[in-house]
Enzyme design. Structure first.
Site, PDB file in Angstrom:
ATOM      1  N   ASP A  10     -66.973 -14.804  10.526  1.00 23.58           N
ATOM      2  CA  ASP A  10     -65.910 -15.871  11.060  1.00 23.58           C
ATOM      3  C   ASP A  10     -64.803 -14.877  11.748  1.00 23.58           C
ATOM      4  O   ASP A  10     -64.837 -13.809  11.089  1.00 23.58           O
ATOM      5  CB  ASP A  10     -65.190 -16.822  10.475  1.00 23.58           C
ATOM      6  CG  ASP A  10     -64.185 -17.625  11.049  1.00 23.58           C
ATOM      7  OD1 ASP A  10     -64.412 -18.174  12.495  1.00 23.58           O
ATOM      8  OD2 ASP A  10     -63.302 -17.854  10.667  1.00 23.58           O
ATOM      9  N   SER A  11     -63.857 -15.416  12.477  1.00 21.40           N
ATOM     10  CA  SER A  11     -62.652 -14.465  12.827  1.00 21.40           C
ATOM     11  C   SER A  11     -61.648 -14.338  11.761  1.00 21.40           C
ATOM     12  O   SER A  11     -60.872 -13.635  11.728  1.00 21.40           O
ATOM     13  CB  SER A  11     -62.166 -15.108  13.868  1.00 21.40           C
ATOM     14  OG  SER A  11     -61.670 -16.387  13.849  1.00 21.40           O
ATOM     15  N   CYS A  73     -68.181 -19.579  13.267  1.00 21.13           N
ATOM     16  CA  CYS A  73     -67.138 -19.798  13.813  1.00 21.13           C
ATOM     17  C   CYS A  73     -67.446 -20.383  15.334  1.00 21.13           C
ATOM     18  O   CYS A  73     -68.450 -20.047  15.953  1.00 21.13           O
ATOM     19  CB  CYS A  73     -66.703 -18.344  14.398  1.00 21.13           C
ATOM     20  SG  CYS A  73     -65.134 -18.113  15.672  1.00 21.13           S
ATOM     21  N   GLU A 152     -54.340 -19.763   8.553  1.00 17.70           N
ATOM     22  CA  GLU A 152     -54.311 -18.476   8.084  1.00 17.70           C
ATOM     23  C   GLU A 152     -52.951 -18.291   7.374  1.00 17.70           C
ATOM     24  O   GLU A 152     -52.888 -17.414   6.460  1.00 17.70           O
ATOM     25  CB  GLU A 152     -54.619 -17.626   9.408  1.00 17.70           C
ATOM     26  CG  GLU A 152     -55.809 -17.619  10.045  1.00 17.70           C
ATOM     27  CD  GLU A 152     -56.799 -16.912   9.428  1.00 17.70           C
ATOM     28  OE1 GLU A 152     -56.600 -15.838   8.741  1.00 17.70           O
ATOM     29  OE2 GLU A 152     -58.355 -17.295   9.609  1.00 17.70           O
ATOM     30  N   CYS A 184     -63.690 -26.167  15.107  1.00 19.35           N
ATOM     31  CA  CYS A 184     -63.378 -25.299  14.835  1.00 19.35           C
ATOM     32  C   CYS A 184     -63.530 -25.023  13.145  1.00 19.35           C
ATOM     33  O   CYS A 184     -62.987 -25.809  12.411  1.00 19.35           O
ATOM     34  CB  CYS A 184     -61.890 -24.689  15.186  1.00 19.35           C
ATOM     35  SG  CYS A 184     -61.290 -23.237  14.340  1.00 19.35           S
ATOM     36  N   HIS A 186     -61.937 -23.416  11.076  1.00 20.73           N
ATOM     37  CA  HIS A 186     -60.942 -23.371  10.214  1.00 20.73           C
ATOM     38  C   HIS A 186     -60.193 -24.996   9.972  1.00 20.73           C
ATOM     39  O   HIS A 186     -59.607 -25.320   9.034  1.00 20.73           O
ATOM     40  CB  HIS A 186     -59.641 -22.842  11.117  1.00 20.73           C
ATOM     41  CG  HIS A 186     -59.580 -21.330  10.784  1.00 20.73           C
ATOM     42  ND1 HIS A 186     -60.626 -20.514  11.558  1.00 20.73           N
ATOM     43  CD2 HIS A 186     -58.550 -20.321  10.356  1.00 20.73           C
ATOM     44  CE1 HIS A 186     -60.324 -19.404  11.362  1.00 20.73           C
ATOM     45  NE2 HIS A 186     -59.182 -19.331  10.831  1.00 20.73           N
TER      46      HIS A 186
HETATM   47  N1  DGL Z   1     -62.674 -20.635  13.286  1.00 21.01           N
HETATM   48  C1  DGL Z   1     -62.971 -20.222  14.413  1.00 21.01           C
HETATM   49  C2  DGL Z   1     -63.579 -21.337  15.203  1.00 21.01           C
HETATM   50  O1  DGL Z   1     -64.398 -21.965  14.648  1.00 21.01           O
HETATM   51  C3  DGL Z   1     -62.117 -19.227  15.439  1.00 21.01           C
HETATM   52  C4  DGL Z   1     -60.675 -19.462  15.103  1.00 21.01           C
HETATM   53  C5  DGL Z   1     -60.078 -18.285  16.059  1.00 21.01           C
HETATM   54  O2  DGL Z   1     -60.198 -17.346  15.736  1.00 21.01           O
HETATM   55  O3  DGL Z   1     -59.335 -18.635  17.079  1.00 21.01           O
HETATM   56  O4  DGL Z   1     -63.557 -21.387  16.437  1.00 21.01           O
END
Ligand code: DGL
Length: 266
Positions: A10-11, A73, A152, A184, A186
């Site tokens: 993931d990012s 992600c 984050e 997302c 997150h």
């Molecule tokens: N967690 C990621 C997603 O599912 C990316 C969030 C990001 O880096 O902008 O899109």
């Protein structure tokens, strides 16, 4: 049988919400997690940049000898999964097909909300995948770019998260959605906050569980599950920036002590 690890990427921290389900559904597997914390967020970046970052993450995971990769992600799935599958030979899956499946069987009134990063929402990847399953489902989507930095920062359960969620979600609530895809990885970390705003009549859809099930099916079909042994699986964590903040949020979320997070340049 194949005892090499699974790679999860993931990012940043978001992929932990998928990792947690993978640990539950395939509890015997060794896993290498990579969070590109030096370059998070991916959401506002161009398709070309996200493809470049995703290929670098995949190359890193391949250098750790992984047998399959989960792009945990949505943004990287929306922008780079197809290209990754064209370039690499090992099994690589994303989260959007799984999320679309879960949304399609969750909705009753066929009005589904989708929230995600700018990149995911602009790609219309959920609209396309959901339409393949049931073209009658109406999608109401909305980018919520501030959610990622809030998570984050470790502020998922604060009044800042709550005010931000209200501002983003109010408009969706007027459209009659009965389910909301957390598009997302997150966002499941904001589940309590988002749930309080949308209320109990709107089901929150987290693609993570179905993604982990998709992974298990692939490992079974390709006959590459890890052999059953007495030995506990090994989990390794890598990040591209300083590991301290990642460690504290990861430990709280996974309810596990994580003593081995390494910082790497990719
Ligand atoms: N967690 C990621 C997603 O599912 C990316 C969030 C990001 O880096 O902008 O899109």
């Amino acid at each position: 049988m194949n005892n090499r690890p699974i790679g999860v990427f993931d990012s940043g921290l978001g992929g932990l919400t998928v990792l947690k389900e993978i640990m539950k559904i395939t509890p015997n597997e060794n896993i290498v997690y990579f969070g590109d914390t030096a370059r998070v967020p991916y959401g506002p970046r161009s398709k070309e940049t996200i493809i470049k970052y995703t290929f670098q993450a995949i190359d890193f995971l391949i250098s750790k000898n992984v047998k399959a990769i989960v792009i945990a992600c949505n943004t990287a799935t929306a922008r780079a999964l197809k290209e990754a599958n064209e370039k690499y030979d090992l099994p690589i899956i994303g989260v959007i097909e799984a999320g679309a499946k879960t949304a399609a069987y969750t909705t009753k009134n066929k009005i589904v909300g989708v929230i995600g990063t700018d990149g995911t929402i602009r790609s219309k990847a959920y609209n396309i995948e959901i339409a393949k399953i049931d073209p009658e489902i109406k999608i109401v989507d909305k980018a919520c770019p501030l959610f990622v930095p809030i998570v984050e920062e470790g502020w998922a359960n604060t009044d800042i998260a709550s005010l931000t969620a209200r501002r983003y979600l109010e408009e969706l609530m007027d459209k009659g959605i009965d389910s909301l895809v957390l598009g997302c990885t997150h966002y499941p970390l904001l589940k309590r906050t988002i749930g309080e705003i949308v209320g109990e009549n709107v089901k929150l859809v987290n693609p993570a569980r179905e993604t982990a099930k998709d992974l298990k099916r692939i490992l079974e079909n390709d006959n590459i599950l890890r052999e059953e042994t007495e030995e506990d699986p090994k989990y390794e964590y890598y990040v591209s920036d300083i590991p301290e903040k990642f460690a504290s949020i990861a430990e709280e979320f996974l309810k596990k002590e994580i003593d081995d997070i390494k910082s790497v340049k990719i």
